[in-house]
Design a protein around this motif. Sequence first.
Motif, short mmCIF file in Angstrom:
data_model
loop_
_atom_site.label_atom_id
_atom_site.label_comp_id
_atom_site.label_asym_id
_atom_site.label_seq_id
_atom_site.Cartn_x
_atom_site.Cartn_y
_atom_site.Cartn_z
N PRO A 272 0.84 -1.21 0.00
CA PRO A 272 0.00 0.00 0.00
C PRO A 272 0.87 1.26 0.00
N SER B 12 -5.11 -1.53 -2.65
CA SER B 12 -4.62 -1.25 -1.30
C SER B 12 -4.15 0.19 -1.25
N ALA B 13 -4.10 0.76 -0.04
CA ALA B 13 -3.71 2.16 0.10
C ALA B 13 -3.34 2.47 1.54
N VAL C 21 -6.67 -2.77 2.71
CA VAL C 21 -6.59 -3.64 1.54
C VAL C 21 -8.00 -4.09 1.20
#
Length: 409
Positions: free
Chosen positions: A318, A373-374, A403
């Motif tokens: 991410p 994702s981040a 996610v």
Amino acid sequence: MTSRVTRRRALVAAAAAGLGLPAAATVAEAAPAPARHSGRFQNLRVATFNASLNRSRDGQLLEDLATGEDPQIRAVAEVIQINNPDVLLLNEFDHDADGAGLDLFREKYLQVPQNGKSAVYYPYVFTAPVNTGVPSGMDLNRDGTVGGADDAWGFGEFPGQYGMAILSRYPILTDQVRTFQNLRWADMPSNLLPAEFYGPEISAELRLSSKSHWDVPVQVGPSTLHMLAAHPTPPSFDGPEKRNQRRNSDEIRLWADYLSPGRRSSWIVDDAGVQGGLAPQEQFVILGDYNSDPLDGDSWPGAIDQLLSHARVQDTTPRSTGAVEAATTQGGANKDHLGDPQFDTADFGDDPAPGNLRVDYVLPSRPLQVVSSAVYWPAQGSPGSELTGVHPFPTSDHRLVRVDLQIKS
């Protein structure tokens, strides 16, 4: 082994009003779509957030939660409402035995729209005791006296400080939860325990987990996902014996062994006396603040790689634009980092070292389908950046990591 697992204390509650999101309303910034069915698959957002909801004295968090108006807690709730996870691990949420804190957090903050954001509802929660602040009765820091935060099984001023909690829209299978609060460090084969520093009496009793390790199964349709939650000790504040670096690495290794078949996991015994690791066919997500960056900081060499390179684990890496901006603006130790700053999850830029790091992880098992994702770290001036900010932070020095998965329905 005598069981101290508090499954009967596990706080799992179903609220009819919390089985889904309310009807959409006009908001300043729309929250991402909640979990929904799409053909034979169901979207599931899983997140971890070290929200810094810890306080300096026992009971203070309950007092702050009860007002419904605490600025930091409101900002934390707003971050959660914006990201809208289906399953969320909170690190550094002070534990209380009755679960009153989680009830107050949901009722007075999460279920109340913050700055126009949509309220979120989590009918299921799990929490259990942790080792932080629990007196060991031993001189763990070897200063000649017994007592205080340094002589607790995990560093803490009172029992439950820096605790953990899992919130979920899906049923938590509490009868199948496994906790590892009491697992002894010396029981791990080929461990890194500095026995010469502690001496034989302490070495034989010292607990491995500085908080706890939990395997919390969540039922998502016909599928069961094991949420493997932990918060290993920071690998700093050490003397030449490197006891915290060593403990951090072995706390991470616990999950690596837990996911490995045969002899590698046979030493593991949970608080109920059940031996062994997670069966090969079971699916999981590793969650938490692991206090270990793959390339930078002061971790024991290869500590987090024990998970990132594990055959059963996939790393979705991410990232965020805000992390890159922060590293560039702050400079300092960040200039000498080997890792790509877009992957950072914690803003430690107010200290000369170690700089910003990737320490918070959401790691799904390999067969799971990852959509995206981040890291929630908006660039300055972007919507939401007021919730991350710079030191002193309106929420936490850590960022929420999420996610998105697709689960067979």
